[in-house]
Each structure stands twice: as structure tokens, then as C-alpha cells.
Design an enzyme around this catalytic site. Sequence first.
Site, PDB file in Angstrom:
ATOM      1  N   THR A 126     -21.537 -25.999 -18.538  1.00 48.29           N
ATOM      2  CA  THR A 126     -22.819 -26.486 -16.698  1.00 48.29           C
ATOM      3  C   THR A 126     -21.838 -26.910 -16.454  1.00 48.29           C
ATOM      4  OG1 THR A 126     -22.658 -28.767 -17.318  1.00 48.29           O
ATOM      5  CG2 THR A 126     -21.455 -28.278 -18.072  1.00 48.29           C
ATOM      6  N   GLU A 128     -21.290 -29.348 -14.698  1.00 45.66           N
ATOM      7  CA  GLU A 128     -20.514 -30.624 -14.286  1.00 45.66           C
ATOM      8  C   GLU A 128     -19.011 -30.131 -14.704  1.00 45.66           C
ATOM      9  OE1 GLU A 128     -21.754 -34.028 -16.516  1.00 45.66           O
ATOM     10  OE2 GLU A 128     -24.268 -33.557 -16.048  1.00 45.66           O
ATOM     11  N   TYR A 151     -18.767 -36.226 -21.438  1.00 48.64           N
ATOM     12  CA  TYR A 151     -19.258 -35.104 -21.566  1.00 48.64           C
ATOM     13  C   TYR A 151     -19.063 -33.091 -21.249  1.00 48.64           C
ATOM     14  CZ  TYR A 151     -22.681 -31.039 -20.568  1.00 48.64           C
ATOM     15  OH  TYR A 151     -23.604 -30.029 -20.478  1.00 48.64           O
ATOM     16  N   LYS A 155     -17.748 -30.513 -22.330  1.00 50.90           N
ATOM     17  CA  LYS A 155     -17.742 -29.152 -22.258  1.00 50.90           C
ATOM     18  C   LYS A 155     -16.637 -28.471 -21.841  1.00 50.90           C
ATOM     19  CE  LYS A 155     -21.473 -27.791 -22.107  1.00 50.90           C
ATOM     20  NZ  LYS A 155     -21.945 -26.495 -23.014  1.00 50.90           N
TER      21      LYS A 155
HETATM   22  P1  NAD Z   1     -30.270 -29.974 -26.482  1.00 46.51           P
HETATM   23  O1  NAD Z   1     -29.891 -31.066 -26.459  1.00 46.51           O
HETATM   24  O2  NAD Z   1     -31.512 -29.836 -25.665  1.00 46.51           O
HETATM   25  O3  NAD Z   1     -29.891 -29.379 -27.224  1.00 46.51           O
HETATM   26  C1  NAD Z   1     -29.030 -28.628 -27.874  1.00 46.51           C
HETATM   27  C2  NAD Z   1     -28.986 -28.141 -29.796  1.00 46.51           C
HETATM   28  O4  NAD Z   1     -28.327 -28.196 -30.121  1.00 46.51           O
HETATM   29  C3  NAD Z   1     -29.884 -28.786 -29.845  1.00 46.51           C
HETATM   30  O5  NAD Z   1     -30.874 -28.308 -30.966  1.00 46.51           O
HETATM   31  C4  NAD Z   1     -29.412 -29.617 -31.444  1.00 46.51           C
HETATM   32  O6  NAD Z   1     -29.713 -29.938 -32.724  1.00 46.51           O
HETATM   33  C5  NAD Z   1     -27.768 -28.357 -31.638  1.00 46.51           C
HETATM   34  N1  NAD Z   1     -26.902 -28.536 -31.756  1.00 46.51           N
HETATM   35  C6  NAD Z   1     -26.335 -30.125 -31.751  1.00 46.51           C
HETATM   36  N2  NAD Z   1     -25.546 -29.980 -32.484  1.00 46.51           N
HETATM   37  C7  NAD Z   1     -24.874 -29.233 -33.107  1.00 46.51           C
HETATM   38  C8  NAD Z   1     -24.015 -28.458 -33.804  1.00 46.51           C
HETATM   39  N3  NAD Z   1     -22.805 -29.334 -33.870  1.00 46.51           N
HETATM   40  N4  NAD Z   1     -24.835 -27.180 -34.384  1.00 46.51           N
HETATM   41  C9  NAD Z   1     -25.309 -27.203 -33.949  1.00 46.51           C
HETATM   42  N5  NAD Z   1     -26.185 -27.026 -33.439  1.00 46.51           N
HETATM   43  C10 NAD Z   1     -26.092 -28.229 -32.848  1.00 46.51           C
HETATM   44  O7  NAD Z   1     -29.860 -28.934 -25.050  1.00 46.51           O
HETATM   45  P2  NAD Z   1     -29.908 -28.598 -23.084  1.00 46.51           P
HETATM   46  O8  NAD Z   1     -30.219 -29.275 -22.508  1.00 46.51           O
HETATM   47  O9  NAD Z   1     -30.945 -27.052 -24.294  1.00 46.51           O
HETATM   48  O10 NAD Z   1     -28.764 -27.821 -23.644  1.00 46.51           O
HETATM   49  C11 NAD Z   1     -27.868 -26.227 -24.483  1.00 46.51           C
HETATM   50  C12 NAD Z   1     -26.505 -26.010 -23.855  1.00 46.51           C
HETATM   51  O11 NAD Z   1     -26.761 -25.324 -21.901  1.00 46.51           O
HETATM   52  C13 NAD Z   1     -25.942 -27.069 -23.824  1.00 46.51           C
HETATM   53  O12 NAD Z   1     -24.558 -26.586 -24.423  1.00 46.51           O
HETATM   54  C14 NAD Z   1     -25.002 -27.668 -22.552  1.00 46.51           C
HETATM   55  O13 NAD Z   1     -24.137 -28.033 -22.669  1.00 46.51           O
HETATM   56  C15 NAD Z   1     -25.763 -26.261 -22.056  1.00 46.51           C
HETATM   57  N6  NAD Z   1     -26.656 -26.910 -20.339  1.00 46.51           N
HETATM   58  C16 NAD Z   1     -27.364 -27.311 -20.770  1.00 46.51           C
HETATM   59  C17 NAD Z   1     -28.373 -28.249 -19.073  1.00 46.51           C
HETATM   60  C18 NAD Z   1     -28.627 -28.843 -18.592  1.00 46.51           C
HETATM   61  O14 NAD Z   1     -29.539 -29.132 -17.580  1.00 46.51           O
HETATM   62  N7  NAD Z   1     -29.658 -29.309 -19.750  1.00 46.51           N
HETATM   63  C19 NAD Z   1     -27.600 -27.177 -17.598  1.00 46.51           C
HETATM   64  C20 NAD Z   1     -26.564 -26.979 -17.437  1.00 46.51           C
HETATM   65  C21 NAD Z   1     -25.588 -26.202 -19.107  1.00 46.51           C
HETATM   66  O1  DAU Z   2     -25.563 -30.167 -14.109  1.00 50.64           O
HETATM   67  C1  DAU Z   2     -25.954 -29.920 -15.609  1.00 50.64           C
HETATM   68  C2  DAU Z   2     -25.967 -31.164 -16.325  1.00 50.64           C
HETATM   69  O2  DAU Z   2     -27.259 -31.225 -16.014  1.00 50.64           O
HETATM   70  C3  DAU Z   2     -26.051 -30.205 -18.448  1.00 50.64           C
HETATM   71  O3  DAU Z   2     -24.511 -29.871 -18.469  1.00 50.64           O
HETATM   72  C4  DAU Z   2     -26.114 -31.906 -19.028  1.00 50.64           C
HETATM   73  O4  DAU Z   2     -26.676 -31.671 -20.657  1.00 50.64           O
HETATM   74  C5  DAU Z   2     -27.666 -32.103 -18.380  1.00 50.64           C
HETATM   75  O5  DAU Z   2     -27.871 -33.701 -18.975  1.00 50.64           O
HETATM   76  C6  DAU Z   2     -27.679 -33.015 -16.930  1.00 50.64           C
HETATM   77  O6  DAU Z   2     -26.864 -33.630 -17.304  1.00 50.64           O
HETATM   78  P1  DAU Z   2     -27.119 -34.749 -15.283  1.00 50.64           P
HETATM   79  O7  DAU Z   2     -26.213 -36.428 -16.045  1.00 50.64           O
HETATM   80  O8  DAU Z   2     -27.375 -33.982 -14.939  1.00 50.64           O
HETATM   81  O9  DAU Z   2     -28.870 -35.470 -15.757  1.00 50.64           O
HETATM   82  P2  DAU Z   2     -29.504 -36.737 -16.640  1.00 50.64           P
HETATM   83  O10 DAU Z   2     -30.688 -36.121 -16.137  1.00 50.64           O
HETATM   84  O11 DAU Z   2     -29.082 -37.946 -17.476  1.00 50.64           O
HETATM   85  O12 DAU Z   2     -29.284 -37.364 -14.861  1.00 50.64           O
HETATM   86  C7  DAU Z   2     -30.162 -36.289 -14.098  1.00 50.64           C
HETATM   87  C8  DAU Z   2     -29.936 -37.688 -12.682  1.00 50.64           C
HETATM   88  O13 DAU Z   2     -30.471 -38.473 -12.622  1.00 50.64           O
HETATM   89  C9  DAU Z   2     -28.574 -37.861 -12.493  1.00 50.64           C
HETATM   90  O14 DAU Z   2     -28.122 -38.462 -10.996  1.00 50.64           O
HETATM   91  C10 DAU Z   2     -28.846 -39.410 -12.990  1.00 50.64           C
HETATM   92  C11 DAU Z   2     -30.389 -39.660 -12.992  1.00 50.64           C
HETATM   93  N1  DAU Z   2     -30.344 -40.152 -14.124  1.00 50.64           N
HETATM   94  C12 DAU Z   2     -30.828 -40.012 -14.894  1.00 50.64           C
HETATM   95  C13 DAU Z   2     -31.458 -41.620 -16.370  1.00 50.64           C
HETATM   96  C14 DAU Z   2     -31.638 -40.479 -17.547  1.00 50.64           C
HETATM   97  C15 DAU Z   2     -31.276 -41.721 -13.690  1.00 50.64           C
HETATM   98  O15 DAU Z   2     -31.056 -42.284 -11.735  1.00 50.64           O
HETATM   99  N2  DAU Z   2     -31.744 -42.522 -14.669  1.00 50.64           N
HETATM  100  C16 DAU Z   2     -31.887 -42.545 -15.832  1.00 50.64           C
HETATM  101  O16 DAU Z   2     -32.704 -42.851 -16.870  1.00 50.64           O
END
Ligand code: NAD
Ligand code: DAU
Length: 341
Positions: A126, A128, A151, A155
Site C-alpha cells: 500500500t 500508506e 495498519y 504492511k
Molecule cells: P479486504 O479487507 O477487502 O480483504 C482482505 C481479505 O483477506 C479477506 O477476504 C479476508 O478474509 C482475507 N484474510 C484476512 N486475514 C487472512 C489470513 N490470516 N489468512 C487468509 N486470508 C485472510 O482487503 P482489500 O481492500 O481487498 O485489500 C487487499 C490487499 O490490498 C491488502 O493487502 C491491502 O493491504 C492492500 N491494499 C488495499 C487498498 C485499498 O484501498 N483497499 C489499497 C492498497 C493496498
Molecule cells: O491508501 C491505501 C489504503 O487506502 C489501503 O492500504 C487501505 O487498506 C484502505 O483501507 C485505504 O485506507 P484509508 O484509511 O485511506 O481508507 P478509508 O476508507 O478508511 O478512509 C479514506 C479517508 O476517509 C481517510 O482520510 C479517512 C476518511 N474517513 C474514513 C471513514 C471510514 C472519514 O472521514 N470518515 C469515515 O467514516
Amino acid sequence: MKNILVTGGAGFIGSAFVRYMLERYPEYNILVYDKLTYAGNMDNLLPVHDEPRFRFERGDIADRDTVRRVLSDHQIDTVVNFAAESHVDRSILQADAFIHTDVVGVYLLLDEAKAHGVERFLHVSTDEVYGDIEEGKFSVETDPFAPNSPYAASKAGGELMVRAYHVTHGMNTVITRGSNTFGPYQYPEKLLPFFITEALEDRPLPLYGDGRQVRDWLYVEDHVSGIDLVLHKGVSGEAYNIAGEDNRCNIDVAHQMLDLLGKPHTLLKHVPDRAGHDRRYAMNCDKLRALGWQRAHHWEAALEATVRWYVDNAWWWRKIKTGEYLEYYKRQYAARLAAAE
Ligand code: NAD
Ligand code: DAU
């Protein structure tokens, strides 16, 4: 590359990757290995359920014995690791599960992949890990890590272990660092799906602080096409940023979403800020572009498609917004909303 293990493939981005890969590569078999935590959802995989090249096994990446058996039973040659605890707010409430999966789990998965002789290991990370980025700057892959949330720190720890296994053991690894991803099938705790589904029910939308925090918004299909490219063309030992290059602040995103739904901006409530809240993320993704990537989706159309998906698929999110979700909602938002301006 033939038999790909996709860990965390029942989550938001992992399931999008599985759907994309099965459609794009008729010669690949995909095994999803997922613990099915609160965020894992078999409904996300319904579109590929009847595909004979798709298999599913439930398990934890930190369970060494089961990982070993699965790698061997399915003759896995490639691992793509999405499995993670992924929500910053939950890591602030309690970080145990983050260390278990994002640090220890990554280590055990890597170690078993090495022992099994996996040919390629892609780890999904990520933006982050770079921490808060000052206005005008864009992170490049060689920048130092400065994670600020539990978090992000977990990562960063997982990523560094991937690097160490490449340098020390010569494993063929690549890392992707994606930005803030949005689209269909995203668990409704993250900003956009949370706000869309709450707004549909005319409930208050808790915006942290002044709402001027900037995120780099990336449509999920562009994120998975970037991962696909790095998997096939990335140089072993390297990391690649995947950025939407759409840097927008939360309040503007929320206003645009509310306008699409025809809901009033007054649903937004400024609540006390997230602890340690990073003000801005922004990445440069020239390195990925040099491999041939470009995003196929632009903000306005992607946001509209996303909003439409949640409007049309209430069956998907209504099932989630019960039980554990409501407990979490109460812990995270009850006091905040009570203190709302
Ligand atoms: P998500 O929370 O939707 O999905 C995570 C999945 O991992 C789930 O299906 C969960 O059951 C599984 N999981 C959790 N712990 C586990 C374990 N110990 N063993 C096996 N499976 C397990 O997450 P996402 O948003 O799809 O993110 C996927 C990946 O991408 C993560 O590594 C996250 O850090 C990364 N990422 C997410 C974002 C974002 O904006 N969502 C951005 C950049 C990177
Ligand atoms: O940047 C990549 C990351 O983006 C991933 O690695 C993470 O898995 C993913 O969850 C996401 O992290 P953020 O913290 O940026 O996402 P989130 O949706 O929690 O929040 C987005 C922005 O919105 C952040 O500035 C916090 C704000 N927020 C979020 C929530 C849930 C609010 O203001 N109110 C809220 O209730």
C-alpha cells in the site's frame, strides 16, 4: 505460470483480481485461499463460482501446515498475496490481528513458498507505507518508509520480509504499492461504500476532522490490471507504485457522491478526527507506466459506476450490515457522532 494461489481472494481487490485473471488468461488455474474473516465474502466470488479453473480453500496464511498442504496439493507455482487486515480504523482500536496476518502471516507464507519452490511471489502492499506526503510531493519507490498507523506499520513489516527473502534467499518476488482503491464489492467500512450505503438510508455520514485529507483514488479494475502487469513483467526484487493519480480530498469526494445520489450535503457530519490521520497520500507511478500500464478508468465515470453498483446491489451490502458490523459501527461511531458539530 499455471497454478496461481491467490490469498485473500475473497476480499475486495483479491476477488476483482480473480475475476479478471480467469477471464483474461484461459490457461491459468486459480486457487483462492482465504480465512474468511469479517471482510472475506464468498458472494464476491459468485461470478466465477462455476468456472472449472477456479478452486477455493478456507484457511489462514499464518497456518503453516495448511499452507504447506495447499501449495503441494494444488501444485502451486505462483503466489499473489492479498490476504491482510486492511482497515486503518480497526488497527487503531486493536492491532493484534494486523500483526498476526500482515506480519507473521506474510512471513509464514513466504517461508512455505520458498520451501515449496514457488517460481514467483507477488505481494500486495500500500501507499500508506510512505506515510504522510507533503503538498507538491509524490512518493517514488525508493523513498524511505514512514508508516503512521498500526495498519501501515504492519504492511511495512510484511513488505520488508518479502524484500529480505529476495535478497537473502534469492526468491523471485515483486511488490505492488496501490493507492486508495474503490469500486464494487468493497466492504462497507471504507469511506466510499460506507458513505454510499449510509446515504441511501439517509443516515449521517461521519467525516473525520475538516475532511480536507487527500487520497489518491484508484478504480479497482485499474489496480488489478497493474498487479497483473507487475506479476508478468515486474523485475524480481522490485516494488511498483500503482496510483490512480486522482488526488482528491474526502469532502469533495463525499459531495460528488451525494450529488450523484440526489442526497443533501447536510448528511455530512464533521466528527473528531482519526488518531494519527495522514493528511495526504500521493504517488508517482512512472515506473509502472514504463512497463506499459495506463489506467483505463477516469474518476467521474468510475465514481458513477461505483455508486450505481451499490444502488443496484443492496442484496450484497444489506447482508453485511448486521451482527459484527453493527458492533463495530457502534464502537467506531457512536461517541463520534454524538460529538458531531
Ligand atoms: P479486504 O479487507 O477487502 O480483504 C482482505 C481479505 O483477506 C479477506 O477476504 C479476508 O478474509 C482475507 N484474510 C484476512 N486475514 C487472512 C489470513 N490470516 N489468512 C487468509 N486470508 C485472510 O482487503 P482489500 O481492500 O481487498 O485489500 C487487499 C490487499 O490490498 C491488502 O493487502 C491491502 O493491504 C492492500 N491494499 C488495499 C487498498 C485499498 O484501498 N483497499 C489499497 C492498497 C493496498
Ligand atoms: O491508501 C491505501 C489504503 O487506502 C489501503 O492500504 C487501505 O487498506 C484502505 O483501507 C485505504 O485506507 P484509508 O484509511 O485511506 O481508507 P478509508 O476508507 O478508511 O478512509 C479514506 C479517508 O476517509 C481517510 O482520510 C479517512 C476518511 N474517513 C474514513 C471513514 C471510514 C472519514 O472521514 N470518515 C469515515 O467514516
